[in-house]
Design an enzyme around this catalytic site. Structure first.
Site, PDB file in Angstrom:
ATOM      1  CB  SER A  22     -36.850  35.574 -93.879  1.00  0.00           C
ATOM      2  OG  SER A  22     -36.281  33.839 -93.953  1.00  0.00           O
ATOM      3  N   GLY A  94     -43.971  27.141 -93.668  1.00  0.00           N
ATOM      4  CA  GLY A  94     -44.006  26.979 -92.456  1.00  0.00           C
ATOM      5  C   GLY A  94     -43.620  28.744 -91.534  1.00  0.00           C
ATOM      6  CB  SER A 168     -37.010  27.944 -83.599  1.00  0.00           C
ATOM      7  OG  SER A 168     -38.130  28.887 -85.310  1.00  0.00           O
ATOM      8  CG  ASP A 316     -33.538  28.017 -94.889  1.00  0.00           C
ATOM      9  OD1 ASP A 316     -34.275  27.110 -94.112  1.00  0.00           O
ATOM     10  OD2 ASP A 316     -34.372  29.018 -94.636  1.00  0.00           O
ATOM     11  CE  LYS A 343     -35.318  24.553 -91.161  1.00  0.00           C
ATOM     12  NZ  LYS A 343     -35.611  25.738 -90.685  1.00  0.00           N
TER      13      LYS A 343
HETATM   14  C1  S3P Z   1     -37.139  31.461 -91.015  1.00  0.00           C
HETATM   15  C2  S3P Z   1     -36.509  30.781 -90.570  1.00  0.00           C
HETATM   16  C3  S3P Z   1     -35.639  28.827 -90.355  1.00  0.00           C
HETATM   17  C4  S3P Z   1     -35.613  28.555 -91.516  1.00  0.00           C
HETATM   18  C5  S3P Z   1     -36.886  29.544 -92.759  1.00  0.00           C
HETATM   19  C6  S3P Z   1     -37.466  30.591 -92.443  1.00  0.00           C
HETATM   20  C7  S3P Z   1     -37.898  32.897 -90.723  1.00  0.00           C
HETATM   21  O1  S3P Z   1     -36.244  28.400 -89.686  1.00  0.00           O
HETATM   22  O2  S3P Z   1     -35.327  27.557 -91.497  1.00  0.00           O
HETATM   23  O3  S3P Z   1     -36.902  28.754 -94.104  1.00  0.00           O
HETATM   24  O4  S3P Z   1     -37.473  33.319 -91.900  1.00  0.00           O
HETATM   25  O5  S3P Z   1     -37.575  32.981 -90.158  1.00  0.00           O
HETATM   26  P1  S3P Z   1     -36.623  28.737 -88.167  1.00  0.00           P
HETATM   27  O6  S3P Z   1     -37.735  28.778 -87.250  1.00  0.00           O
HETATM   28  O7  S3P Z   1     -36.165  26.818 -87.660  1.00  0.00           O
HETATM   29  O8  S3P Z   1     -35.107  29.309 -87.801  1.00  0.00           O
END
Ligand code: S3P
Length: 437
Positions: A22, A94, A168, A316, A343
Site C-alpha cells: 500500500s 486494484g 475503503s 487482507d 478482492k
Molecule cells: C488497500 C486497501 C484495501 C486492501 C487493499 C489495499 C490500499 O482495500 O484490501 O489490498 O492500499 O488502499 P479497500 O480499499 O477495500 O480498503
C-alpha cells in the site's frame, strides 16, 4: 507454477519481508504528483507496485531505478502529467487502478485503464461515482463501473463532502488525490477507520490535510518531493507469523515491519487468540509510519470473533487468520467482511472451498466465515484461483497438514510477495516449499 509443501515440525530465525504494498503504490503516485524529486527506499518490487511505476511513466514522469527497491521519481507536479499514448494496464492491482482514477480526476486529458481478468471483474463504481461528482468523466464497461474504463479529468474538480458507504482506503485515497487539484476543500467520511497511509504520506509531502474522527479534509495545493522509506509489509509478514504460531517448535521474527495501528489489526486478533507475539517497535521507523520487529512463537491458539471496526484494519490478513483459526481450539467467527468477496478473488468462497478440501471445518457466510478449530488437516491438491493471498494461506496450512499439499496456480504470489517460498524455507532450514513450473 505450483507449490509443493511438506509438513514441518520446526521453524526458526529472523527475516525481513519486502516493502509494504500500500505504501509503495502511494509513494510512486504521490511522488509523481509532487514538485521536485522524491527518493524512495524499500519500494516493493512485486508486480502490483511495478504496475504503478509503469503507470506514472506512461503519464510522462521520469522514474529511475537506482538499486533494489530504490527509486528516484522526478515529480511532474499537479499540472505536469501528460496524456498517455496507450492504454494503462493495471494488471492484478486494484490499488493501482483506484488510486490512479483519483489522481486522473484532476487531469484534463483522456486516459484508458484496464486490468487482468480478476481486476476487470472488480467494482470500480465505488470510486468512479464520487469522482464524477467532482466533475471527472469516467465511462466504460458495466455503465462505467468495471474496467476497461476511460477517464477524462476536470480542469478543476469541484469541492465535495463525501460519505463513504463502505470503509475503503482505496476510495478514500482516490478522493483525497482528486482533492489536491480541486476548487476548494474536499472531505471524506468513513463508516470505520481504514488504513491511513495516504493521509500520512500526503502530509509528508506537505499537503494541507485535517483529520477529525472519521472525516479527513484535504485543501488543494502543491506537494513537495521528499524521501520515503517504506517499511516491510505486515500483510506479507502475517503469513510467516501465522506459520510461526501454528508450527509447534517455532520462533519466527520478522524485522522492520510496518506497525501502523490502522493496519495492524491482525496482531490484535492473534493476541485475542492467545498468540505468543512479541512486538518491539523500532526507535525510528520509516518517516510517518511506525515499524518494528514482531516475533511469533508456537502457541496454543483459541478461537475468536473478528467483526465490526476491526475488519477494515485486517481485511487482507483474513486468509492468514483463517489458517490460524483452523488449528485453534474452539470456534472462530468472521463477520462484517463481505468485502472479502470482491478482492482479487471471492476470498470467502475460496477459503471455504480450498481449506475445506484439506479437511478444515469451515463454512461460508454471506459476510464471512465460521471456522470450527482443532481440525486435522490433510495434504491435498488445492488451487489459488489466481489470488496471491489464497495461495500463501494454503501453503501455510500445508506446513501443518498430514502428507503433501500441492497448491496450483501460484504465479500470483509474485504480485505482492515474490520471496514467500524462499523466506519460509529459510525459516524451516530445509526446502519445505518447492516451486514447480
Ligand atoms: C488497500 C486497501 C484495501 C486492501 C487493499 C489495499 C490500499 O482495500 O484490501 O489490498 O492500499 O488502499 P479497500 O480499499 O477495500 O480498503
Amino acid at each position: 507454477m505450483r507449490l509443493r509443501i511438506h509438513p514441518v515440525s520446526r521453524l526458526g530465525g529472523q527475516v525481513e519481508v519486502p516493502g509494504d504494498k500500500s505504501i509503495s503504490h502511494r509513494a510512486a503516485l504521490v511522488g509523481a504528483l509532487a514538485e521536485g524529486v522524491t527518493e524512495i527506499r524499500g519500494y516493493l518490487e512485486a508486480e502490483d507496485c511495478l504496475r504503478t511505476i509503469a503507470a506514472v511513466e506512461a503519464l510522462g514522469v521520469d522514474v529511475t531505478r537506482k538499486g533494489p527497491g530504490e527509486y528516484r521519481i522526478a515529480g511532474a507536479g499537479l499540472r505536469g502529467l501528460g496524456e498517455p499514448a496507450n492504454v494503462i494496464d493495471c494488471g492484478n492491482s486494484g490499488t493501482t487502478a483506484r488510486l490512479l482514477l483519483g489522481a486522473l480526476a484532476g487531469q484534463p486529458f483522456w486516459t484508458f485503464l484496464t486490468g487482468d481478468e480478476s481486476l476487470r471483474r472488480r467494482p470500480m463504481g465505488r470510486v468512479a461515482e464520487p469522482l464524477r461528482r467532482m466533475g471527472a468523466t469516467i465511462v466504460g464497461r458495466a455503465e462505467g463501473g468495471r474496467l476497461p474504463l476511460a477517464v477524462r479529468g476536470a480542469e478543476r474538480p469541484t469541492t465535495l463532502a463525501y460519505e463513504l458507504p463502505i470503509a475503503s482506503a482505496q476510495v478514500k485515497s482516490a478522493i483525497l488525490l482528486a482533492g489536491l487539484c480541486a476548487d476548494g476543500p474536499v472531505s471524506v467520511t468513513e463508516p470505520a477507520q481504514s488504513r491511513d497511509h495516504s493521509e500520512r504520506m500526503l502530509r509528508q509531502f506537505g499537503a494541507r490535510l485535517e483529520t477529525r474522527g472519521l472525516t479527513t479534509t484535504v485543501s488543494p495545493g502543491a506537494l513537495a518531493g521528499t524521501t520515503v522509506i517504506v517499511p516491510g509489509d505486515i500483510s506479507s509478514a502475517a503469513f510467516l507469523l501465522v506459520a510461526g504460531l501454528i508450527v509447534a517448535d517455532a520462533r519466527v521474527t520478522v524485522a522492520g515491519v510496518g506497525l501502523n495501528p490502522t493496519r495492524a489489526g491482525v496482531l490484535e486478533a492473534l493476541g485475542a487468540m492467545g498468540a505468543r507475539l512479541e512486538i518491539a517497535p523500532a526507535a525510528r521507523g520509516g518517516v510517518g509510519e511506525p515499524s518494528g520487529a514482531i516475533t511469533a512463537a508456537g502457541s496454543e491458539l483459541v478461537g475468536t470473533t473478528v467483526a465490526g471496526a476491526l475488519v477494515p484494519r485486517l481485511i487482507d490478513e483474513i486468509p492468514a487468520l483463517a489458517v490460524a483459526a483452523l488449528v485453534a481450539r474452539g470456534r472462530t467467527e468472521i463477520r462484517d467482511a463481505a468485502e472479502l468477496r470482491v478482492k482479487e478473488s471471492d476470498r470467502v468462497a475460496a477459503l471455504a472451498r480450498e481449506l475445506g478440501a484439506m479437511g478444515a471445518r469451515i463454512a461460508e457466510r454471506p459476510d464471512g466465515l465460521l471456522i470450527e478449530g482443532g481440525a486435522r488437516l490433510r495434504g491435498a491438491r488445492v488451487a489459488s484461483g489466481g489470488d496471491h493471498r489464497i495461495a500463501m494461506a494454503l501453503a501455510v496450512a500445508g506446513l501443518v497438514a498430514e502428507g503433501e499439499t500441492v497448491v496450483e496456480d501460484t504465479d500470483c504470489i509474485a504480485t505482492s510477495f515474490p520471496q514467500f517460498a524462499e523466506l519460509l524455507n529459510a525459516l524451516a532450514g530445509e526446502p519445505a516449499v518447492t516451486m514447480e513450473p
